[in-house]
Design a protein around this motif. Structure first.
Motif, mmCIF file in Angstrom:
data_model
loop_
_atom_site.group_PDB
_atom_site.id
_atom_site.type_symbol
_atom_site.label_atom_id
_atom_site.label_comp_id
_atom_site.label_asym_id
_atom_site.label_seq_id
_atom_site.Cartn_x
_atom_site.Cartn_y
_atom_site.Cartn_z
ATOM 1 N N ALA A 110 0.812 -1.215 0.000
ATOM 2 C CA ALA A 110 0.000 0.000 0.000
ATOM 3 C C ALA A 110 0.849 1.272 0.000
ATOM 4 C CB ALA A 110 -0.940 0.001 1.199
ATOM 5 N N PHE A 111 2.083 1.203 0.563
ATOM 6 C CA PHE A 111 2.933 2.395 0.482
ATOM 7 C C PHE A 111 4.241 2.094 -0.265
ATOM 8 C CE2 PHE A 111 4.271 0.450 4.423
ATOM 9 C CZ PHE A 111 5.576 0.872 4.695
ATOM 10 N N SER A 112 4.105 1.243 -1.288
ATOM 11 C CA SER A 112 5.280 0.875 -2.096
ATOM 12 C C SER A 112 5.793 2.043 -2.937
ATOM 13 C CB SER A 112 4.941 -0.313 -3.007
ATOM 14 O OG SER A 112 3.851 0.005 -3.854
ATOM 15 N N ASN A 113 5.013 3.110 -3.023
ATOM 16 C CA ASN A 113 5.493 4.313 -3.716
ATOM 17 C C ASN A 113 6.409 5.149 -2.830
ATOM 18 O OD1 ASN A 113 3.217 4.889 -2.061
ATOM 19 N ND2 ASN A 113 3.020 6.896 -3.035
ATOM 20 N N LEU A 114 6.453 4.825 -1.515
ATOM 21 C CA LEU A 114 7.234 5.621 -0.575
ATOM 22 C C LEU A 114 8.452 4.903 -0.016
ATOM 23 C CD1 LEU A 114 4.367 7.319 1.505
ATOM 24 C CD2 LEU A 114 5.793 8.364 -0.251
ATOM 25 N N TRP A 115 8.271 3.646 0.438
ATOM 26 C CA TRP A 115 9.375 3.029 1.174
ATOM 27 C C TRP A 115 10.638 2.784 0.343
ATOM 28 C CZ3 TRP A 115 11.417 -1.585 -0.228
ATOM 29 C CH2 TRP A 115 10.615 -2.533 -0.864
ATOM 30 N N PRO A 116 10.553 2.512 -0.967
ATOM 31 C CA PRO A 116 11.809 2.341 -1.708
ATOM 32 C C PRO A 116 12.643 3.620 -1.806
ATOM 33 C CG PRO A 116 9.968 1.339 -2.885
ATOM 34 C CD PRO A 116 9.385 2.197 -1.815
ATOM 35 N N GLU A 117 12.020 4.773 -1.541
ATOM 36 C CA GLU A 117 12.737 6.050 -1.609
ATOM 37 C C GLU A 117 13.499 6.365 -0.328
ATOM 38 O OE1 GLU A 117 12.776 7.588 -4.519
ATOM 39 O OE2 GLU A 117 11.506 5.923 -5.201
ATOM 40 N N SER A 118 13.313 5.549 0.698
ATOM 41 C CA SER A 118 13.933 5.801 2.003
ATOM 42 C C SER A 118 14.808 4.624 2.408
ATOM 43 C CB SER A 118 12.845 6.040 3.063
ATOM 44 O OG SER A 118 13.363 5.945 4.371
ATOM 45 N N GLU A 119 16.100 4.866 2.613
ATOM 46 C CA GLU A 119 16.997 3.795 3.067
ATOM 47 C C GLU A 119 16.551 3.255 4.410
ATOM 48 O OE1 GLU A 119 19.373 1.200 2.248
ATOM 49 O OE2 GLU A 119 20.388 2.894 1.291
ATOM 50 N N TRP A 120 16.084 4.156 5.259
ATOM 51 C CA TRP A 120 15.631 3.783 6.602
ATOM 52 C C TRP A 120 14.438 2.837 6.525
ATOM 53 C CZ3 TRP A 120 11.323 6.700 9.187
ATOM 54 C CH2 TRP A 120 11.137 6.294 10.511
ATOM 55 N N LEU A 121 13.425 3.187 5.720
ATOM 56 C CA LEU A 121 12.245 2.327 5.605
ATOM 57 C C LEU A 121 12.547 1.046 4.843
ATOM 58 C CD1 LEU A 121 8.989 4.408 5.004
ATOM 59 C CD2 LEU A 121 9.412 2.655 6.717
ATOM 60 N N ALA A 122 13.432 1.123 3.860
ATOM 61 C CA ALA A 122 13.807 -0.089 3.112
ATOM 62 C C ALA A 122 14.450 -1.106 4.047
ATOM 63 C CB ALA A 122 14.755 0.266 1.974
ATOM 64 N N ARG A 123 15.232 -0.634 5.015
ATOM 65 C CA ARG A 123 15.824 -1.556 5.998
ATOM 66 C C ARG A 123 14.736 -2.231 6.822
ATOM 67 N NH1 ARG A 123 19.443 2.707 7.229
ATOM 68 N NH2 ARG A 123 18.437 2.979 9.257
ATOM 69 N N GLN A 124 13.723 -1.473 7.209
ATOM 70 C CA GLN A 124 12.644 -2.041 8.020
ATOM 71 C C GLN A 124 11.813 -3.052 7.233
ATOM 72 O OE1 GLN A 124 11.037 1.822 9.517
ATOM 73 N NE2 GLN A 124 11.341 0.852 11.494
ATOM 74 N N VAL A 125 11.552 -2.731 5.977
ATOM 75 C CA VAL A 125 10.830 -3.680 5.129
ATOM 76 C C VAL A 125 11.658 -4.960 4.965
ATOM 77 C CG1 VAL A 125 9.976 -4.100 2.790
ATOM 78 C CG2 VAL A 125 9.464 -1.932 3.926
ATOM 79 N N ALA A 126 12.966 -4.798 4.777
ATOM 80 C CA ALA A 126 13.846 -5.966 4.634
ATOM 81 C C ALA A 126 13.829 -6.824 5.897
ATOM 82 C CB ALA A 126 15.268 -5.511 4.314
#
Length: 231
Positions: A110-126
């Motif tokens: 649902a927020f895949s337009n946002l999290w790839p733009e943030s290293e911080w959020l990408a780590r959390q998704v990972a």
């Protein structure tokens, strides 16, 4: 403690959340925190984060209606105009503990337009990677790799090595020994129990770290499928 203190006294909120954590979960305290999160008074990111962290850290011994309501709330968060990366991150932390794998996947989408733009959020998704279905894992790996999020890929590669390992790393043992049941600890357990450890080593992992004794209903539910073949 009356809900009005949470709603009307911003300077007391941190103290109240610490006090609630010390007292432990109760349905009344849960109702107060739930009411605060959904209220117009919940404006600052710090208090929102503290409220979510409190709920995640509470040990809840049976299914709770307020948790179900909060899952529905967080499912709508990516579509709200007041949602920002900080709130979406806290939503992910909540969903990691309380939601199903499918619900977490939908939330991330649902927020895949946002999290790839943030290293911080990408780590959390990972960090969610081990508890997701293989199709979602492949999608996350692809998105993180193509968005150039090196820290996110490092986490995924580390989890892959753990899954392929035939023994528990000495680096992970202190985390597994901790009495506190953290989401990092749950992620490690899922990775090892779904990986290449022998059946005997998986059984030893469960016994050595008292995994089947966890009292939290939601942690037990999340781990049940991974533990049940070995107990």
């Amino acid at each position: 403690m009356k809900i009005e203190l949470l709603l009307l006294e911003p300077s007391l909120r941190s103290t109240i959340f610490r006090y609630y954590l010390k007292l432990g979960f109760s349905n009344r305290r849960m109702r107060n925190v739930f009411t605060y999160i959904l209220s117009d008074a919940c404006l600052d990111d710090a208090s929102f984060s503290e409220a979510v962290d409190l709920i995640v850290r509470w040990r809840i011994n049976k299914r709770n209606n307020y948790i179900d309501k909060l899952i529905r709330y967080f499912n709508t968060l990516p579509y709200r105009t007041d949602a920002d990366l900080h709130r979406l991150s806290n939503g992910l932390k909540f969903m990691m503990k309380y939601a199903t794998s499918d619900e977490i996947s939908l939330y991330i989408d649902a927020f895949s337009n946002l999290w790839p733009e943030s290293e911080w959020l990408a780590r959390q998704v990972a960090a969610c990677y081990p508890i997701l279905e293989s199709s979602t894992q492949r999608k996350i790996r692809y998105v993180i790799a193509n968005s150039g999020r090196k820290e996110g890929m490092r986490i995924i590669h580390t989890l892959d090595r753990m899954k392929d390992s035939t023994g528990v790393s000495d680096l992970d043992k202190p985390i597994l020994k901790e009495q506190k049941i953290s989401l990092v600890k749950v992620s490690l357990i899922v990775t090892y129990l779904s990986g290449s450890l022998s059946s005997a080593n998986k059984k030893r992992l469960i016994e050595d770290y008292n995994i089947k004794e966890y009292g939290d209903f939601y942690i037990k539910h999340a781990l049940k499928a991974y533990i049940s073949p070995y107990i």
